[in-house]
Design a protein around this motif. Structure first.
Motif, PDB file in Angstrom:
ATOM      1  N   LEU A 127       0.844  -1.197   0.000  1.00 55.34           N
ATOM      2  CA  LEU A 127       0.000   0.000   0.000  1.00 55.34           C
ATOM      3  C   LEU A 127       0.879   1.246   0.000  1.00 55.34           C
ATOM      4  CD1 LEU A 127      -2.839  -0.963   2.536  1.00 55.34           C
ATOM      5  CD2 LEU A 127      -3.017  -0.810   0.059  1.00 55.34           C
ATOM      6  N   LYS A 128       2.011   1.133   0.697  1.00 57.74           N
ATOM      7  CA  LYS A 128       2.920   2.271   0.750  1.00 57.74           C
ATOM      8  C   LYS A 128       3.583   2.475  -0.609  1.00 57.74           C
ATOM      9  CE  LYS A 128       5.160   2.961   4.711  1.00 57.74           C
ATOM     10  NZ  LYS A 128       6.167   2.513   5.702  1.00 57.74           N
ATOM     11  N   VAL A 129       4.065   1.363  -1.182  1.00 60.18           N
ATOM     12  CA  VAL A 129       4.737   1.455  -2.486  1.00 60.18           C
ATOM     13  C   VAL A 129       3.809   2.039  -3.541  1.00 60.18           C
ATOM     14  CG1 VAL A 129       5.773   0.124  -4.352  1.00 60.18           C
ATOM     15  CG2 VAL A 129       6.324  -0.421  -1.979  1.00 60.18           C
ATOM     16  N   THR A 130       2.550   1.611  -3.520  1.00 62.73           N
ATOM     17  CA  THR A 130       1.617   2.089  -4.547  1.00 62.73           C
ATOM     18  C   THR A 130       0.920   3.377  -4.125  1.00 62.73           C
ATOM     19  OG1 THR A 130       0.008   0.563  -3.620  1.00 62.73           O
ATOM     20  CG2 THR A 130       1.160  -0.152  -5.588  1.00 62.73           C
ATOM     21  N   ARG A 131       1.254   3.867  -2.954  1.00 61.27           N
ATOM     22  CA  ARG A 131       0.733   5.136  -2.436  1.00 61.27           C
ATOM     23  C   ARG A 131      -0.795   5.178  -2.353  1.00 61.27           C
ATOM     24  NH1 ARG A 131       3.135   9.285  -5.924  1.00 61.27           N
ATOM     25  NH2 ARG A 131       4.694   7.946  -6.878  1.00 61.27           N
ATOM     26  N   ILE A 132      -1.361   4.148  -1.737  1.00 58.76           N
ATOM     27  CA  ILE A 132      -2.816   4.161  -1.512  1.00 58.76           C
ATOM     28  C   ILE A 132      -3.132   3.894  -0.045  1.00 58.76           C
ATOM     29  CG2 ILE A 132      -3.772   3.664  -3.792  1.00 58.76           C
ATOM     30  CD1 ILE A 132      -3.516   0.721  -3.148  1.00 58.76           C
ATOM     31  N   GLU A 133      -2.137   4.030   0.827  1.00 53.94           N
ATOM     32  CA  GLU A 133      -2.354   3.793   2.256  1.00 53.94           C
ATOM     33  C   GLU A 133      -3.576   4.515   2.804  1.00 53.94           C
ATOM     34  OE1 GLU A 133       1.628   5.072   3.249  1.00 53.94           O
ATOM     35  OE2 GLU A 133       1.603   3.609   4.860  1.00 53.94           O
ATOM     36  N   GLU A 134      -3.703   5.790   2.418  1.00 54.71           N
ATOM     37  CA  GLU A 134      -4.747   6.591   3.049  1.00 54.71           C
ATOM     38  C   GLU A 134      -6.160   6.174   2.641  1.00 54.71           C
ATOM     39  OE1 GLU A 134      -4.458  10.654   1.346  1.00 54.71           O
ATOM     40  OE2 GLU A 134      -2.710   9.803   0.339  1.00 54.71           O
TER      41      GLU A 134
END
Lengths: 372, 550
Positions: A119-126
Motif C-alpha cells: 500500500l505504501k509502495v503504490t501510495r494508496i495507504e490513506e
C-alpha cells in the motif's frame, strides 16, 4: 520468484478461426515486455493464454522449464491487471489487496506486513478502508496493481491497464507502473495499442499484426530501425516514398525522383542494383534547405516545441496515393517559420532513414532483424 | 487442453442436476398431460375424442369463446386506463405521487381473488352498496358474471400497463419532446406523433402480458363468474368433479390452453425482440405543473382509478374487524375473526410461510445457478435449460396443478398430498422472476472480476461463491421478492394440489369464501395483504428504490 516465459509455436483457434499460428516468443526474467499492435492483432489473446483464461490449441507455453499448458489459471501464480481494473466492489481497498494472500493461507501478521508495504509502495495507504466506488480511476488502478503484485506472482500480466485513464494520468501512471515493476523485479507482460506508452515503459517490445509478430526489440531499435513498413508507420510516423537504388563507380546511391540522388552506405546484401525500393523518412529526418525534393507547403500546425508541415511534392513520390508529406521542424534548432503556399526544398538525413523492398515487407538496411 | 473434452467439475454436475429437475418436474408432467389428453378414459387407447368432444359441444367450446371475449375486453380497458394514467403521472406534477405508485403496485401484487371476493361483499346479492342503493330504489347491475370478471380483472391488471408504459416514458429523453415542439408540434399532437410511437412496442408487450394473465386467471371467474364459464374454471371443475373419468378430458382442455398461451408467448417475445428503439434518456421528461381545471380533472381521474383499485384491500381489512354471526356481519367491531383463524386455521398460516420459504430458498439457488450457467458457461445443455425455463410462462397455474397431480399421484414417485408437490409447483411457476433478475445483474458484472479472483489463486468454484454470488445478490433479491409475494398469493395451482393438511392461506380464503364464511376469509386476506405490503416495503428499503421490475 520471477521466471522467464517461453512461448513455443502456440496456436489459438476460436470457432475455426485461426487467431495465432505457431507463434514463438521469449520473455526474459525480470523484463518489462510489451505486446504492441492494433486492435484485433491477437495481443490480448496471447496474454490470456499466458494467464490461463484462453485455451492453447497447439504448442507450449512454459515458465522457466515448466510447461503450464494444463495448469489451471488459479494455480499458475500470476498477477493480472485488467483493463477495467476488476476491483471487487464489495470489498474495501485493503480487503481487495489481502484477497490473494488470504487464499494462500499466510499467517495474519505476515499478511499485514506485506499489505502495508505494498500500500505504501503504490501510495494508496490513506484509502485503505474505502470501498472502491469512492476511488478515482488512478487510485483504482493502483489498487489493481497492488493486488496483483502483493502475491509475489511469477509473472505480472497487464491488459491495457491505462486505456481508461485520461491523458495526463496515463503518463503519471505509466511511470508509476514502471517504477513499481523495477522495484519488485517481476517479469511483466504488458499489452497495449498505444505505441508511445509502449516506447516509454518497455525493456523490449513485440510488435504484432494479424496474429504474427513483426518485430521484437528494444524501443529505440524498433523506432530507429523498423523491420518493415508496417512497423515503420505503426510506431511513430514515416513518410513512405518511391525510390530507386543506383550504383556508380562501386558507390551506391538512393534516387528519389528526378531531383534527389544521395550516397548511401548501410544497405544489406539483399539489394540489387536498379531496384525499386521504398524510402521511409520520419518527419524529423527531413531538413528544409535550398536543395533536395521540391515541395509546396499545404498547411502548418504549430505545436509549441515543433512545427508540423503538410506538403505536396512537386513530383509525386508518395507510396500511398493521396497522402501528404509530413515534415516537422524543431523550434529549438531553427527560427524561420514557413508559410502556407511557400515552396521549399527538403533533404533527408541519409544515416537515419530506412529503406524497404518494394512491397515493404523487409528492411534493406544492414543488420536489421525481426528478433535482435 | 481439448475444449470439447467433457470435464466433470462442479458445474457439469449442477448442469446435469438442473436438467434432471426440469425433466422430472416440467417435461415429464407436461408430456403426461399431452399423452393423457389423447387417451380414452375407459380403454386407454389413443383417440381424438377428447378434443372432438370439446369442439362439438357448445357448453365446452363456449368457455373458450367466453375466455377470449372477456380477456380481450379486459386488455382493452387496461390499456385505456393504464396509458393515460402513466402519461399523466410522468408528464405532470401529481400530488401524492409516491403513495399512488405504491398503492398501484400493492393492488397488482395482492391476491387476485381478493378483488372478486370484496366486490361480492360490496355489491353482491347482499352487498353493502347493493342494499344501500336498493334502499334508494336503484337496482345496481349485477356483479356476477361477465361484468364482474371484467371489472375485477381490469382493476387488477391495468397496473401492468401502467408500470410498463411509465417505464418506457421515463426512457424518453426530454429533448425528443422539445425537438417536436421546436418543429411546431405540441400538446396532443406531440403525444400522438412522437410519444405514442415510441412507447407502442412496450405497450403491445404489456398488453399481451395482461391478456395472458387474464386468460389464465382462475380465482376471479371462479368466485364471481357464476354461470359465465371460462376455460380455467371449466378445466378445474371437469378435473375435480368426476373421479377419474374426466381427467383425460380436462387434460385435453388444458392442452388447448397451453397451445393458446404458447402462441401468445411467442407473439410477445416477437414484439419484445423487435422493440427496436434502445433509448437511454440522459434527461428524462420533467413533470410540469398543471393548472386550473386540467389539474383538477387529472387528479380526479388518478385518485378515482387508484381508489377503485385499492377498494378490495380496504374492504377486506375493514370487514376483518367486524363482528360476525355465521356468514353475516353484524354491528360492532371485534377480533373474533382473527381468533377464529388462529385457532382453526393456524396451520394454513404457518404452511404458507414455511412452504414459501422453502420454495424461495430453492428458487434463489436455482435462479443463481441457472443464470450463471446460461451466461458464463454456454453449451448445449445450458441452452436447453434456458429454453425450459420459458415453459412456466405458458402454463396457466391450474394447468400446472393438473399436470403435476397426474404425473405424481402414482408410483414410482408419489408426491400428491404432500407439501412437496406444492413446493414444486411454486418453484416451477415463480422461478422466472428470480431467474430473470439474476441474469440481468450477471450481465452487468464484468467477467474480468471473476478472472481477477482466479488470477489471484482462487479456484473458479470458490470464486463463484466469494465474488460472483455476492455481487449478484442485489439483483437476485429484487426478483426473489417478486417470487416470494406471488408464491404466498398463489391460488390456481394450490387449489388443485392441496389436501387438508397442506392448506395454505390463499386456499383457505378461497374455501372460506365458498362456504360464505366472509369474516375469517377477510382476516386471512388481511394477513396476506399485510405480508405482501411488508415484503414490498422491506424490498424498497433495501434496494433504495420505489420500483419493482415485472
Amino acid at each position: 520468484m520471477s521466471v522467464s516465459i517461453f512461448v513455443n509455436k502456440v496456436t489459438k483457434i476460436y470457432d475455426q478461426n485461426v487467431i495465432l499460428k505457431d507463434l514463438s516468443l521469449e520473455v526474459k526474467n525480470g523484463e518489462f515486455f510489451t505486446l504492441l499492435g492494433p486492435s484485433g492483432c491477437g495481443k490480448t489473446t496471447l496474454l490470456r493464454m499466458i494467464a490461463g483464461f484462453n485455451t492453447i490449441e497447439g504448442g507450449e507455453i512454459s515458465f522457466d522449464n515448466k510447461v503450464i499448458n494444463d495448469i489451471p489459471a488459479h494455480k499458475r501464480n500470476i498477477g493480472m491487471v485488467f483493463q477495467n481494473y476488476a476491483i471487487f466492489p464489495h470489498l474495501t481497498v485493503r480487503q481487495n489487496v489481502e484477497y490473494g494472500l488470504k487464499l494462500r493461507k499466510l499467517p495474519k501478521a505476515e499478511i499485514k506486513t506485506k499489505v502495508d508495504e505494498i500500500l505504501k509502495v503504490t501510495r494508496i495507504e490513506e484509502y485503505q478502508e474505502r470501498l472502491p466506488e469512492r476511488l478515482s480511476g488512478g487510485q483504482q488502478q493502483r489498487v489493481a496493481l497492488a493486488r496483483a503484485v502483493v502475491i509475489h506472482p511469477d509473472v505480472l500480466l497487464m491488459d491495457e491497464p491505462l486505456s481508461n485513464l485520461d491523458a495526463k494520468l496515463r503518463i503519471e501512471m505509466r511511470s508509476a507502473i514502471r517504477e513499481i515493476q523495477k522495484k519488485v523485479g517481476i517479469t511483466t507482460v504488458y499489452v497495449t495499442h498505444d505505441q508511445e506508452e509502449a516506447l516509454a515503459v518497455s525493456d523490449r517490445i513485440a510488435v504484432m499484426k494479424d496474429g504474427v509478430i513483426q518485430q521484437v526489440g528494444r524501443p529505440e531499435q524498433i523506432y530507429t530501425r523498423p523491420v518493415n513498413t508496417f512497423v515503420a508507420t505503426f510506431i511513430g510516423h514515416s513518410n513512405l516514398l518511391k525510390a530507386r537504388i543506383a550504383v556508380e563507380n562501386k558507390q551506391t546511391f538512393l534516387e528519389l525522383g528526378r531531383d534527389l540522388r544521395m550516397a548511401i552506405d548501410n544497405l544489406s546484401d539483399l539489394v540489387n542494383y536498379n531496384m525499386d525500393v521504398i524510402a521511409a523518412v520520419r518527419p524529423e529526418e527531413f531538413t528544409i534547405s535550398d536543395k533536395g525534393l521540391r515541395a509546396k507547403i499545404k498547411s502548418r500546425t504549430f505545436l509549441g516545441r515543433y512545427v508540423n508541415y503538410e506538403l505536396t511534392l512537386m513530383e509525386d513520390l508518395m507510396v500511398v496515393p493521396g497522402t501528404y508529406l509530413e515534415v516537422s521542424q524543431d523550434l529549438g534548432l531553427t527560427e524561420k517559420l514557413y508559410n502556407e503556399g511557400e515552396e521549399v526544398c527538403l533533404e533527408p538525413c541519409m544515416r537515419r532513414i530506412n529503406i524497404f523492398n518494394e512491397d515493404g515487407s523487409h528492411s534493406l538496411i544492414r543488420g536489421v532483424m525481426v528478433d535482435e | 487442453m481439448n475444449k470439447k473434452k467433457l470435464k466433470f467439475d462442479f458445474w457439469s454436475i449442477v448442469t446435469i442436476l438442473i436438467v434432471a429437475i426440469f425433466a422430472l418436474f416440467l417435461i415429464y408432467p407436461l408430456l403426461s398431460l399431452f399423452i393423457s389428453s389423447f387417451k380414452d378414459p375407459r380403454t386407454e387407447a389413443f383417440t381424438l375424442s377428447n378434443f372432438t368432444k370439446f369442439f362439438e359441444k357448445k357448453y365446452y367450446y363456449q368457455a373458450l369463446i367466453n375466455s377470449f371475449s372477456v380477456t380481450s375486453l379486459v386488455t382493452l380497458l387496461s390499456v385505456l386506463i393504464g396509458v393515460p394514467l402513466a402519461y399523466l403521472m410522468t408528464a405532470f406534477k401529481i400530488k401524492g405521487k409516491g403513495l399512488i405508485e405504491i398503492l398501484i403496485i400493492i393492488s397488482m401484487l395482492s391476491p387476485p381473488f381478493i378483488g372478486a371476493y370484496s366486490w361480492v361483499l360490496l355489491s353482491g346479492r347482499s352487498g353493502v352498496l347493493t342494499k344501500f342503493f336498493a334502499g334508494l330504489g336503484i337496482n345496481l347491475p349485477t356483479i356476477y358474471g361477465f361484468g364482474g370478471i371484467l371489472l375485477v380483472l381490469t382493476l387488477k391488471l391495468f397496473p401492468y400497463i401502467y408500470l410498463y408504459v411509465s417505464g418506457a416514458l421515463k426512457k424518453i429523453d426530454a429533448s425528443l419532446g422539445e425537438a417536436a415542439e421546436s418543429l411546431g408540434c405540441s400538446g396532443v399532437k406531440k403525444v400522438f406523433t412522437v410519444i405514442m410511437p415510441l412507447i407502442l412496442p412496450t405497450l403491445l408487450a404489456g398488453a399481451l402480458l395482461v391478456f395472458m394473465n387474464a386468460l389464465a386467471d382462475f380465482g376471479t371467474p371462479m368466485l364471481i363468474g357464476e354461470g359465465f364459464n371460462v376455460m380455467p374454471v371449466m378445466i378445474y371443475s371437469e378435473f375435480i368433479s368426476e373421479v377419474g373419468g374426466q381427467a383425460n378430458f380436462a387434460a385435453a382442455m388444458a392442452s388447448i390452453m397451453v397451445f393458446v398461451t404458447s402462441l401468445l408467448f411467442v407473439g410477445q417475445k416477437y414484439i419484445v425482440n423487435r422493440k427496436s428503439f434502445t433509448m437511454s434518456s440522459l434527461r428524462p421528461m420533467k413533470a410540469k405543473e398543471l393548472k386550473g381545471f386540467k389539474s383538477v380533472a387529472a387528479h380526479f381521474f388518478i385518485y378515482f382509478i387508484v381508489f377503485l383499485a385499492i377498494i378490495p384491500q380496504l374492504t377486506v381489512m375493514y370487514t376483518s374487524f367486524l363482528k360476525t354471526r355465521g356468514a353475516m356481519f353484524t354491528k360492532g367491531f371485534s377480533f373474533e375473526s382473527y381468533t377464529k383463524i388462529f385457532s382453526r386455521m393456524g396451520n394454513a398460516i404457518s404452511n404458507t410461510y414455511i412452504y414459501g420459504l422453502v420454495a424461495i430458498a430453492i428458487i434463489v439457488m436455482l435462479g443463481m445457478f441457472i443464470a450463471y450457467l446460461s451466461i458464463r458457461r454456454r453449451n448445449v445443455f445450458t441452452g436447453l435449460i434456458d429454453t425450459m425455463t420459458m415453459f412456466p410462462y405458458i402454463i396457466p397455474g391450474s394447468v400446472l396443478g393438473i399436470t403435476l397431480l397426474l404425473a405424481f399421484n402414482k408410483p414410482p414417485l408419489v408426491l400428491s398430498g404432500t407439501f412437496g408437490i406444492l413446493v414444486v409447483a411454486y418453484v416451477v411457476r415463480r422461478l422466472p422472476y428470480t431467474l430473470r433478475s439474476s441474469a440481468a445483474i450477471l450481465y452487468q458484472i464484468s467477467p474480468s472480476m471473476e478472472e481477477a479472483s482466479i488470477s489471484l489463486g482462487c479456484s473458479p468454484l470458490k470464486t463463484f461463491f466469494k465474488v460472483t454470488a455476492i455481487m449478484m445478490l442485489p439483483g437476485v433479491f429484487s426478483g426473489a421478492i417478486l417470487s416470494w409475494i406471488t408464491i404466498i398469493n398463489e391460488l390456481s395451482a394450490s387449489v388443485i394440489l392441496y389436501t387438508g393438511n397442506t392448506k395454505t392461506m390463499s386456499v383457505s380464503i378461497y374455501t372460506e369464501v365458498i362456504r360464505a364464511s366472509y369474516g375469517t376469509a377477510a382476516a386471512l386476506s388481511t394477513i396476506l395483504t399485510l405480508t405482501t405490503i411488508a415484503s414490498l416495503l422491506i424490498s424498497f428499503k433495501i434496494s433504495g428504490k420505489k420500483e419493482i421490475s415485472i
